[in-house]
Design an enzyme around this catalytic site. Structure first.
Site, PDB file in Angstrom:
ATOM      1  N   GLU A  87      -7.755   1.906 -12.967  1.00 38.81           N
ATOM      2  CA  GLU A  87      -6.489   2.857 -12.251  1.00 38.81           C
ATOM      3  C   GLU A  87      -5.461   3.339 -13.523  1.00 38.81           C
ATOM      4  OE1 GLU A  87      -6.242   1.793  -8.184  1.00 38.81           O
ATOM      5  OE2 GLU A  87      -7.815   2.427  -7.472  1.00 38.81           O
ATOM      6  N   HIS A 145     -26.844  21.772  -0.393  1.00 34.77           N
ATOM      7  CA  HIS A 145     -27.182  22.673  -1.815  1.00 34.77           C
ATOM      8  C   HIS A 145     -25.868  23.820  -2.013  1.00 34.77           C
ATOM      9  CE1 HIS A 145     -28.763  22.794  -5.353  1.00 34.77           C
ATOM     10  NE2 HIS A 145     -29.277  24.345  -5.696  1.00 34.77           N
ATOM     11  N   LYS A 177      -0.393   5.102  -5.755  1.00 35.21           N
ATOM     12  CA  LYS A 177      -1.483   5.568  -7.592  1.00 35.21           C
ATOM     13  C   LYS A 177      -2.306   6.497  -6.570  1.00 35.21           C
ATOM     14  CE  LYS A 177      -4.951   4.506  -6.330  1.00 35.21           C
ATOM     15  NZ  LYS A 177      -5.268   2.966  -5.968  1.00 35.21           N
ATOM     16  N   CYS A 208       0.887  -0.459   0.150  1.00 34.59           N
ATOM     17  CA  CYS A 208      -0.469   0.049   0.319  1.00 34.59           C
ATOM     18  C   CYS A 208       0.862   0.939  -0.196  1.00 34.59           C
ATOM     19  CB  CYS A 208      -0.956   0.796   1.064  1.00 34.59           C
ATOM     20  SG  CYS A 208      -1.942   1.523   1.425  1.00 34.59           S
ATOM     21  N   CYS A 255      -1.634   1.939  -3.250  1.00 33.75           N
ATOM     22  CA  CYS A 255      -2.136   2.477  -2.873  1.00 33.75           C
ATOM     23  C   CYS A 255      -1.843   4.271  -2.639  1.00 33.75           C
ATOM     24  CB  CYS A 255      -3.388   2.602  -1.624  1.00 33.75           C
ATOM     25  SG  CYS A 255      -3.217   0.880  -0.991  1.00 33.75           S
ATOM     26  N   GLU A 315     -25.499  15.925  -2.370  1.00 35.84           N
ATOM     27  CA  GLU A 315     -26.645  15.763  -2.225  1.00 35.84           C
ATOM     28  C   GLU A 315     -28.057  14.708  -2.480  1.00 35.84           C
ATOM     29  OE1 GLU A 315     -29.142  19.670  -3.225  1.00 35.84           O
ATOM     30  OE2 GLU A 315     -27.266  20.066  -4.584  1.00 35.84           O
ATOM     31  N   TYR A 354      -9.468  -3.755 -11.232  1.00 34.59           N
ATOM     32  CA  TYR A 354      -9.395  -2.751 -10.105  1.00 34.59           C
ATOM     33  C   TYR A 354      -7.620  -1.469 -10.702  1.00 34.59           C
ATOM     34  CZ  TYR A 354     -11.441  -3.163  -5.543  1.00 34.59           C
ATOM     35  OH  TYR A 354     -12.382  -3.050  -5.260  1.00 34.59           O
TER      36      TYR A 354
HETATM   37  P1  NDP Z   1      -8.593  -7.684  -9.803  1.00 34.23           P
HETATM   38  O1  NDP Z   1      -9.252  -8.644  -9.072  1.00 34.23           O
HETATM   39  O2  NDP Z   1      -9.264  -6.253  -9.620  1.00 34.23           O
HETATM   40  O3  NDP Z   1      -8.745  -8.284 -11.728  1.00 34.23           O
HETATM   41  C1  NDP Z   1      -7.981  -8.942 -12.050  1.00 34.23           C
HETATM   42  C2  NDP Z   1      -8.132  -8.726 -13.144  1.00 34.23           C
HETATM   43  O4  NDP Z   1      -7.637  -9.876 -13.705  1.00 34.23           O
HETATM   44  C3  NDP Z   1     -10.110  -9.440 -13.953  1.00 34.23           C
HETATM   45  O5  NDP Z   1     -10.072  -7.849 -15.016  1.00 34.23           O
HETATM   46  C4  NDP Z   1      -9.792 -10.419 -14.203  1.00 34.23           C
HETATM   47  O6  NDP Z   1     -11.041 -10.954 -14.828  1.00 34.23           O
HETATM   48  C5  NDP Z   1      -8.351 -10.888 -14.495  1.00 34.23           C
HETATM   49  N1  NDP Z   1      -7.968 -12.164 -14.110  1.00 34.23           N
HETATM   50  C6  NDP Z   1      -8.177 -12.687 -13.506  1.00 34.23           C
HETATM   51  N2  NDP Z   1      -7.384 -13.936 -13.517  1.00 34.23           N
HETATM   52  C7  NDP Z   1      -6.404 -13.799 -14.758  1.00 34.23           C
HETATM   53  C8  NDP Z   1      -5.752 -15.068 -15.462  1.00 34.23           C
HETATM   54  N3  NDP Z   1      -5.371 -15.994 -14.874  1.00 34.23           N
HETATM   55  N4  NDP Z   1      -5.266 -14.863 -16.972  1.00 34.23           N
HETATM   56  C9  NDP Z   1      -6.211 -13.757 -17.448  1.00 34.23           C
HETATM   57  N5  NDP Z   1      -6.998 -12.548 -17.486  1.00 34.23           N
HETATM   58  C10 NDP Z   1      -6.765 -12.635 -15.413  1.00 34.23           C
HETATM   59  O7  NDP Z   1      -6.961  -7.220  -9.586  1.00 34.23           O
HETATM   60  P2  NDP Z   1      -6.299  -6.206  -9.994  1.00 34.23           P
HETATM   61  O8  NDP Z   1      -4.872  -7.095 -10.275  1.00 34.23           O
HETATM   62  O9  NDP Z   1      -6.465  -5.003 -10.909  1.00 34.23           O
HETATM   63  O10 NDP Z   1      -6.084  -5.969  -8.527  1.00 34.23           O
HETATM   64  C11 NDP Z   1      -5.456  -6.462  -7.178  1.00 34.23           C
HETATM   65  C12 NDP Z   1      -6.247  -6.639  -5.991  1.00 34.23           C
HETATM   66  O11 NDP Z   1      -5.049  -5.371  -5.622  1.00 34.23           O
HETATM   67  C13 NDP Z   1      -7.562  -5.849  -6.377  1.00 34.23           C
HETATM   68  O12 NDP Z   1      -8.839  -7.126  -6.118  1.00 34.23           O
HETATM   69  C14 NDP Z   1      -8.137  -4.667  -4.542  1.00 34.23           C
HETATM   70  O13 NDP Z   1      -8.310  -6.034  -4.144  1.00 34.23           O
HETATM   71  C15 NDP Z   1      -6.606  -4.685  -4.811  1.00 34.23           C
HETATM   72  N6  NDP Z   1      -6.539  -3.642  -5.161  1.00 34.23           N
HETATM   73  C16 NDP Z   1      -7.671  -3.031  -4.965  1.00 34.23           C
HETATM   74  C17 NDP Z   1      -7.854  -0.467  -5.053  1.00 34.23           C
HETATM   75  C18 NDP Z   1      -8.317   0.251  -4.551  1.00 34.23           C
HETATM   76  O14 NDP Z   1      -8.540  -0.071  -3.471  1.00 34.23           O
HETATM   77  N7  NDP Z   1      -8.968   1.071  -5.430  1.00 34.23           N
HETATM   78  C19 NDP Z   1      -6.559  -0.541  -6.120  1.00 34.23           C
HETATM   79  C20 NDP Z   1      -5.882  -1.708  -7.146  1.00 34.23           C
HETATM   80  C21 NDP Z   1      -5.666  -3.036  -6.586  1.00 34.23           C
HETATM   81  P3  NDP Z   1     -12.559 -11.538 -14.807  1.00 34.23           P
HETATM   82  O15 NDP Z   1     -12.909 -10.796 -14.343  1.00 34.23           O
HETATM   83  O16 NDP Z   1     -12.588 -11.960 -16.532  1.00 34.23           O
HETATM   84  O17 NDP Z   1     -11.941 -12.965 -14.590  1.00 34.23           O
END
Ligand code: NDP
Length: 452
Positions: A185, A441, A54, A46, A51, A446, A181
């Site tokens: 982002e 407002h 970012k 983080c 976080c 709101e 995510y």
């Molecule tokens: P996410 O879990 O958000 O998304 C993963 C993406 O990768 C999805 O689109 C998924 O597709 C795809 N995917 C998953 N496995 C595979 C695979 N084996 N091959 C190809 N595509 C795959 O992961 P991120 O990496 O974006 O982020 C990791 C975690 O970190 C998040 O889940 C979140 O918990 C945390 N995070 C939180 C943030 C915040 O709070 N603002 C910011 C950044 C990260 P599909 O959905 O189609 O399966």
């Protein structure tokens, strides 16, 4: 609790990220003799490469549109220029400052820091990279997770979010593999800095788990801005060409040439080589550490918190799990379990999304009869600047009781607004109680008390 002198420490924490630091500090404050090992930098994902940096890039990226919009408010800004290296270095310097503060917090609480890798070599024994061996009555695994890198040709040419903060220059063309995510982002960040961004996702769903309405709105706004999406595209691999560009292959779509490939396809718990089998720590089917509601593993004296347990991969959740663990094991009161229900979350996309509670689909499945309230509006600031982007707020209520089951928002400052709204949802308030609150407002927030 009674201190057992036969161990070097009462608690040895492996990993000084959000969960590990909180647990170590609180355990020490309860009187435990605590050590923490960190092989990289104190602060964890983080603070060091997630976080915090970012969010600073998100702020930096926002200026692109703000500077454009300024003209509608009467400002003339001649030829704004963006220097990535200035932002990058300022952000990295602040990360170093924060790392210092986290280290200081541990020091101030009398926590011993080992700046090296630690592994279990016996149920109560930890061996450090230097060869030193220590013993501990309790062990906490807080090693977090790392980006999943696909096993494909040329994967070594790709980067992850870890490296994105250190780039020498903003790439002209970026391909992001994944649609969650990090993908959304960084798509916003790179796009605002002038890159041509293409998101490649294996399904046709971005941000799985979020309500369909806000996901669709982000997709539509992102496409209007010029971000390309390729769905049902399995990443096949890439080849580096003579000019340094990358030729990327995927299923169902033509090859594409880009300058940078960012893997954002989920995160894998860091469990390998920790010696967890030595102590009989069991794993889930997805390779995370299996824990009970008190974060205890299958070994009586070993606990795990944060992303390595793959419950809810969010910093504030890891912090709560660390706190609850320390209070349970070293505090004087009753055991404390973290409530993983109604955890609010946000995606710092452009514009951001925020949510708490059930999506409409989940609510219908669980409650049958639900009432859905929508506000689809153009933020006042966008009206003056001629921006067509619209915000969407959605509230889902149990029809019988009026209790709010979920709130989903996309629009400027949605995460800031959601933090307050989430208190009400967590407290089980009803739509009528929102309606009884007078609006402020003119604000965007709101809309939440004016939903019809
Ligand atoms: P996410 O879990 O958000 O998304 C993963 C993406 O990768 C999805 O689109 C998924 O597709 C795809 N995917 C998953 N496995 C595979 C695979 N084996 N091959 C190809 N595509 C795959 O992961 P991120 O990496 O974006 O982020 C990791 C975690 O970190 C998040 O889940 C979140 O918990 C945390 N995070 C939180 C943030 C915040 O709070 N603002 C910011 C950044 C990260 P599909 O959905 O189609 O399966």
């Amino acid at each position: 609790m009674a201190i057992t002198p036969s161990y070097d420490f009462d608690l040895f924490t492996i990993g000084a990220g959000s969960g590990g630091v909180r647990a170590s500090r609180v355990a020490a404050a309860h009187g435990a003799r605590v050590a923490v090992a960190e092989e990289y930098r104190v602060g964890g994902t983080c603070v060091i490469r997630g976080c915090v940096p970012k969010k600073m890039l998100v702020y930096g990226a926002h200026f692109a549109e703000d500077l454009e919009d300024a003209a509608a408010f009467g400002w003339t800004i001649d030829q704004p220029r963006f220097d990535w290296t200035v932002l990058r270095d300022n952000v990295l310097n602040d990360v170093t400052r924060l790392e210092g503060l986290y280290t200081q917090t541990l020091d101030n609480n009398g926590v011993t820091i080992f700046a090296e890798r630690a592994v279990l070599t016996a149920p109560h024994e930890i061996t450090l990279a230097s060869g030193q061996t220590v013993t501990a009555r309790h062990i906490l695994i807080a090693t977090g997770a790392r980006p999943r890198i696909p096993d494909c040709p040329g994967a070594e040419h790709g980067i992850t979010s870890n490296e994105a903060f250190h780039l020498d220059a903003i790439p002209r063309r970026v391909l992001i593999a994944g649609g969650g995510y990090i993908a959304n982002e960084f798509a916003g960040i790179f796009h605002q800095f002038g890159s041509k961004v293409t998101i490649v996702n294996r399904s046709d769903v971005i941000l799985r788990g979020y309500d369909e309405s806000v996901r669709d709105r982000l997709l539509q706004i992102s496409m209007t801005k010029g971000i390309d999406f390729r769905f049902h595209a399995e990443f096949r691999g890439m080849e580096k060409q003579a000019d340094g560009s990358l030729r990327v292959a995927m299923t169902g779509h033509d090859e594409i040439e880009v300058d940078c490939v960012l893997f954002a396809a989920g995160r894998v718990p860091n469990v390998e080589g920790l010696g967890l089998d030595t102590a009989g720590v069991e794993m889930t089917a997805h390779g995370a550490i299996k824990v009970d509601r008190f974060s205890k593993t299958s070994a009586e004296h070993i606990y795990a918190v944060g992303d390595v347990t793959d419950r809810v991969q969010l910093t504030p959740v890891a912090i709560r799990e660390g706190q609850a663990f320390a209070d349970t094991v070293f505090g004087s009161g009753d055991p404390v379990a973290v409530d993983h229900q109604n955890v609010p979350s946000a995606v710092f996309s452009h514009p951001p999304i925020a949510a708490v509670g059930l999506t409409e689909g989940e609510a219908r499945n669980q409650f049958g009869a639900v009432k859905v309230y929508l506000s689809d509006f153009r933020p006042m600031k966008n009206v003056l600047t001629g921006r067509s982007e619209r915000s969407l707020y959605k509230m889902i209520c149990d029809e019988a009781s009026g209790r709010i089951l979920g709130i989903h928002m996309i629009g400027p400052e949605a995460p800031e607004i959601m933090q307050a709204a989430a208190v009400a949802v967590k407290a089980g308030l009803t739509k009528a109680e929102f309606d009884a609150t007078v609006a402020i407002h003119p604000t965007m927030a709101e809309e939440l008390v004016l939903l019809r």
